[in-house]
Design a protein around this motif. Structure first.
Motif, mmCIF file in Angstrom:
data_model
loop_
_atom_site.group_PDB
_atom_site.id
_atom_site.type_symbol
_atom_site.label_atom_id
_atom_site.label_comp_id
_atom_site.label_asym_id
_atom_site.label_seq_id
_atom_site.Cartn_x
_atom_site.Cartn_y
_atom_site.Cartn_z
ATOM 1 N N THR A 589 15.872 3.494 10.367
ATOM 2 C CA THR A 589 15.296 2.273 9.791
ATOM 3 C C THR A 589 14.709 2.528 8.410
ATOM 4 O O THR A 589 14.422 1.587 7.670
ATOM 5 C CB THR A 589 14.169 1.733 10.692
ATOM 6 N N GLY A 590 14.496 3.820 8.096
ATOM 7 C CA GLY A 590 13.811 4.161 6.856
ATOM 8 C C GLY A 590 12.305 4.240 7.013
ATOM 9 O O GLY A 590 11.592 4.564 6.063
ATOM 10 N N TYR A 591 11.809 3.933 8.202
ATOM 11 C CA TYR A 591 10.376 3.973 8.498
ATOM 12 C C TYR A 591 10.099 5.095 9.506
ATOM 13 O O TYR A 591 10.981 5.486 10.282
ATOM 14 C CB TYR A 591 9.909 2.651 9.119
ATOM 15 N N PRO A 592 8.846 5.589 9.552
ATOM 16 C CA PRO A 592 8.482 6.509 10.630
ATOM 17 C C PRO A 592 8.643 5.804 11.981
ATOM 18 O O PRO A 592 8.366 4.604 12.102
ATOM 19 C CB PRO A 592 7.014 6.835 10.349
ATOM 20 N N GLU A 593 9.062 6.550 12.969
ATOM 21 C CA GLU A 593 9.285 5.938 14.287
ATOM 22 C C GLU A 593 7.988 5.406 14.891
ATOM 23 O O GLU A 593 7.980 4.382 15.568
ATOM 24 C CB GLU A 593 9.929 6.955 15.223
ATOM 25 N N LEU A 594 6.869 6.114 14.662
ATOM 26 C CA LEU A 594 5.563 5.631 15.120
ATOM 27 C C LEU A 594 4.527 6.007 14.076
ATOM 28 O O LEU A 594 4.410 7.177 13.693
ATOM 29 C CB LEU A 594 5.190 6.249 16.478
ATOM 30 N N SER A 595 3.794 5.021 13.614
ATOM 31 C CA SER A 595 2.776 5.265 12.592
ATOM 32 C C SER A 595 1.546 4.414 12.884
ATOM 33 O O SER A 595 1.636 3.351 13.507
ATOM 34 C CB SER A 595 3.316 4.934 11.197
ATOM 35 N N PHE A 596 0.371 4.894 12.441
ATOM 36 C CA PHE A 596 -0.897 4.207 12.687
ATOM 37 C C PHE A 596 -1.472 3.698 11.372
ATOM 38 O O PHE A 596 -1.344 4.341 10.328
ATOM 39 C CB PHE A 596 -1.877 5.145 13.388
ATOM 40 N N HIS A 597 -2.133 2.553 11.441
ATOM 41 C CA HIS A 597 -2.565 1.837 10.244
ATOM 42 C C HIS A 597 -3.957 1.248 10.443
ATOM 43 O O HIS A 597 -4.371 0.962 11.576
ATOM 44 C CB HIS A 597 -1.588 0.702 9.920
ATOM 45 N N GLY A 598 -4.645 1.052 9.336
ATOM 46 C CA GLY A 598 -5.898 0.326 9.363
ATOM 47 C C GLY A 598 -5.633 -1.156 9.178
ATOM 48 O O GLY A 598 -4.511 -1.644 9.373
ATOM 49 N N THR A 599 -6.649 -1.901 8.765
ATOM 50 C CA THR A 599 -6.433 -3.320 8.491
ATOM 51 C C THR A 599 -5.529 -3.495 7.275
ATOM 52 O O THR A 599 -4.967 -4.569 7.069
ATOM 53 C CB THR A 599 -7.776 -4.035 8.269
ATOM 54 N N THR A 600 -5.379 -2.429 6.503
ATOM 55 C CA THR A 600 -4.388 -2.375 5.433
ATOM 56 C C THR A 600 -3.311 -1.372 5.837
ATOM 57 O O THR A 600 -3.636 -0.237 6.212
ATOM 58 C CB THR A 600 -5.024 -1.935 4.104
ATOM 59 N N PRO A 601 -2.045 -1.751 5.793
ATOM 60 C CA PRO A 601 -0.980 -0.838 6.237
ATOM 61 C C PRO A 601 -1.011 0.483 5.483
ATOM 62 O O PRO A 601 -1.303 0.526 4.281
ATOM 63 C CB PRO A 601 0.301 -1.625 5.936
ATOM 64 N N TRP A 602 -0.724 1.543 6.209
ATOM 65 C CA TRP A 602 -0.606 2.898 5.697
ATOM 66 C C TRP A 602 -1.939 3.476 5.227
ATOM 67 O O TRP A 602 -1.971 4.554 4.643
ATOM 68 C CB TRP A 602 0.438 2.978 4.566
ATOM 69 N N GLU A 603 -3.025 2.758 5.519
ATOM 70 C CA GLU A 603 -4.338 3.266 5.134
ATOM 71 C C GLU A 603 -5.204 3.381 6.387
ATOM 72 O O GLU A 603 -5.665 2.384 6.928
ATOM 73 C CB GLU A 603 -5.015 2.349 4.112
ATOM 74 N N LEU A 604 -5.400 4.612 6.848
ATOM 75 C CA LEU A 604 -6.220 4.835 8.030
ATOM 76 C C LEU A 604 -6.716 6.273 8.029
ATOM 77 O O LEU A 604 -5.916 7.208 7.936
ATOM 78 C CB LEU A 604 -5.410 4.576 9.312
ATOM 79 N N ASP A 605 -8.013 6.422 8.115
ATOM 80 C CA ASP A 605 -8.603 7.747 8.292
ATOM 81 C C ASP A 605 -8.643 8.005 9.792
ATOM 82 O O ASP A 605 -9.491 7.465 10.513
ATOM 83 C CB ASP A 605 -10.012 7.783 7.702
#
Length: 694
Positions: A589-605
């Protein structure tokens, strides 16, 4: 021509007998007679006792001649028995020296450890309750017609495990089945299980146990050994769970239930208890092992007492070769004769202890079970702790075969959903399949659960801050105090619409996370329609409406049922959720198969406290064999205020659809819920939403 005609025989009271066959152990109908075979490494003699059904005294006692003992095995073929009416037991003679762990007593009538049927408890809750009650073996014919059935061997990654108590499931008057509280009752509920989407039931103990063990009356209520975690016979099904047991048909009734479950694509896992037996400590009764081979079967202290890593008085010596072979024989028997699909091992860490009680690096029993030929396709699940303080979640010797009840998943998700933001970093790891615990082997080693028989039901988890076990007669001291529950503002049942709305949302939130996590999901029967135990988190003794599923709740809580049913169907439809690997990187798909995000995509500590996050699954149609690429975005808000989530960018030809919304009352799952805003979405307090981009 009978073999008795060609071998020398002896006679006693009209019965002929001769030396028998060493294998199989137990009582087996063969060659025109019944072969009895039993072993003891330290006995000096053995006597076979034969009783008429229900009689207090045997009608004959036959000592085994010395030539009938081969090695440590006593074997005898007896002819002329009416197997429909005969019961049997043994006496063993030997040294009585408790300080050395020897407890032979030839006055005791002992149960055959390999008995395939056990008398005296054929009707649940009926029969003698005296201390001198004898459990005696009965003889059965292994002639059930399976009509081509065999264990299903479903892929473990596809399993939806539904834990149930045979009696609790249908005993309530509202169950609508003819044979309430029985194997036959479960059979009648197969259409319900199929509608819900269950493909695997995990039965709490069905090996024969005595419901009258520690029976007592509290506040006018008869309390029993209801759960059955106190085994009397490991090869015999619990007769009191069979409507047909008074006719000697409990074996066939159980097999019939399993056969019909298999026909409907539903596996059967048994909860098995090899960590201890019903014989207790030195003050407990003689039933079987204690009088046959005490030093082999139990872990004993230097002064002949019993180690108690089980919390139930004794501990089985599981890695002793004799006991190890016994356990293997038992499990093979259930797979071959009952077509059982797998086993969940109670307090399984005991199975890793040596004869001194120390944990072993490579326990022979666990390795044998993992690589056994007959058990090669069986599901093996460990409760990876014991009552002696050994906690092995993530470190149980797996041999890449053993899955575990993941207690860390339960505790982390419970705390996070109720609003403990400090648990967010661990919640991420548990949703991923607990790679940190299982060394990158497979998420399938993790059995994810929020609830099980031991603790609060899902409804009670969101309805009670404290346990309410007063009815158990132990001054509310029993049961866990670490429930991580929250009552949503009122303790127990209430009429406040806001409280009840919050509880419904929280139950949906729990199920949303559970059924979108990597690993094998399991939940407790009745959770799908908010079954309650009135705050009792240890209903082990409650044979009443505390434990019974009230099927009226299915109508009262139809909204929750529909939500869970559709979540299960959603999980089955998207193999990216059930992947057996920890491959989270980019796919087709061009995306990671599973990824975690904050209220803003791709931004999570991922190391910081947090109450609002999302996770994105990218389902590659080539990899997973689906019709098209699909994106699944699970948004979680455990905060007590609204949160705006920005949405990740998806291919231009795709749009987001709302598939689940825990805040929406009576969500219409048959309707398409297109969400045209590609930029953001608002989540209500304490809610979850699943978006799907097609």
């Amino acid at each position: 021509m009978r073999l008795v005609d060609t071998f020398p025989t002896n006679k006693i009271k009209g019965l002929e007998y001769r030396i028998g066959r060493i294998m199989p152990f137990g009582a087996t109908v063969t060659d025109g007679g019944v072969n009895f075979s039993i072993y003891s490494t330290e006995a000096r003699g053995c006597t076979l006792l034969l009783f008429n059904h229900g009689a207090n005294k045997p009608f004959v006692e036959i000592p085994f001649p010395e030539e009938f003992r081969i090695g440590d095995v006593y074997t005898m073929m007896v002819f002329g028995l009416n197997i429909e009416t005969v019961e049997y037991g043994y006496r063993f003679d030997g040294e009585y020296a408790p300080e050395k762990g020897l407890r032979f007593d030839k006055s005791k009538v002992l149960l055959d450890p390999y008995a395939k049927s056990i008398s005296g408890r054929s009707v649940w809750g009926k029969g003698r309750r005296k201390d001198d009650f004898q459990h005696r073996g009965q003889i059965i014919r292994e002639d059930y017609d399976w009509e081509g059935d065999k264990p299903l061997e479903l892929l473990q990654q596809d399993l939806i495990i539904y834990e149930m108590h045979v009696r609790s499931f249908t005993a309530h008057q509202s169950s609508g089945v003819k044979y309430k509280g029985t194997y036959a009752g479960i059979l009648e509920k197969i259409p319900y299980l199929k509608e819900l989407g269950i493909n695997c039931i995990e039965l709490m103990p069905i090996f024969e146990f005595d419901e009258f063990e520690n029976s007592r009356v509290v506040n006018g209520q008869r309390l029993l050994n209801y759960w059955g975690y106190s085994t009397v016979g490991f090869f015999a099904p619990k007769a009191g769970y069979a409507a047909s047991a008074p006719f000697g048909m409990e074996s066939d009734e159980l097999k019939n239930m399993i056969k019909h479950l298999h026909r409907n694509g539903i596996e059967v896992i048994l909860d098995v208890v090899f960590n201890h037996t019903a014989e207790g400590n030195e003050n407990g009764p003689y039933i079987s092992f204690k009088g046959i081979d005490n030093r082999n079967y139990y872990l004993l202290t230097p002064d002949g007492g019993y180690y108690n890593f089980s919390g139930c008085g004794n501990t089985m010596n599981c890695n002793n070769p004799v006991v190890r072979n016994f356990i293997l024989d038992c499990l093979r028997y259930w797979v071959f004769s009952y077509h059982v699909d797998g086993f969940r091992f109670d307090l399984a860490s005991i199975l890793s202890r040596d004869e001194d009680g120390h944990p072993m690096m490579n326990p022979p029993l666990l390795e044998s079970l993992a690589h056994d030929a007959v058990l090669g396709k069986s599901v093996l699940i460990a409760e990876a702790w014991d009552a002696g303080g050994l906690y092995q979640v993530g470190s149980f010797p797996s041999y890449n075969r053993w899955a575990e009840w993941n207690g860390k998943y339960r505790d982390a998700i419970r705390q996070f959903v109720k609003g403990t933001g400090e648990l967010a970093p661990e919640a991420y790891r548990r949703i991923r399949g607990s790679e940190d615990l299982y060394g990158g082997k497979s998420p399938l080693l993790s059995v994810n659960f929020i609830t099980c028989h031991d603790g609060f039901t899902l409804n009670d988890l969101v309805s009670y801050n404290d346990k309410h076990n007063e009815g158990n007669g132990e001054d509310n001291r029993d049961g866990s105090n670490d429930n991580y529950s929250w009552n949503c503002g009122a303790e127990g049942e209430c009429d406040d619409p806001e409280v009840n709305e919050c509880r419904l949302k929280q139950m949906k939130n729990f199920m949303t996370i559970l059924l979108t996590s990597r690993g094998m999901p399991m939940f407790l029967s009745g959770d799908e329609f908010a079954n309650s135990q009135k705050g009792n988190n240890n209903a082990y003794c409650q044979d009443n409406e505390i434990s019974y599923l009230d099927w009226n709740d299915l109508d009262r809580n139809r909204e929750l049922f529909e939500y869970v049913k559709n979540l299960i169907a959603f999980r089955k439809a998207h193999p990216v959720l059930t992947s057996a690997s920890y491959d989270f990187g980019p796919n087709g798909t061009g995306y990671p198969e599973l990824s975690f995000h904050g209220t803003t995509p791709w931004e999570l500590d991922e190391n910081a406290s947090n109450l609002s996050f999302a996770y994105l699954y990218a389902e590659d149609h080539t990899k997973f064999g689906t019709k098209k690429d699909t994106f699944i975005y699970v948004l979680v808000n455990s905060y007590w205020e609204k949160r705006i989530f920005n949405l990740p960018i998806i291919p231009k030809h795709m749009n987001w659809n709302i598939k689940f919304d825990s805040n929406s009352s009576n969500f219409d799952f048959k309707k398409s819920h297109k969400y045209l805003n590609k930029e953001s979405i608002e989540l209500q307090p304490r809610s979850t939403i699943i978006l799907v981009a097609l």
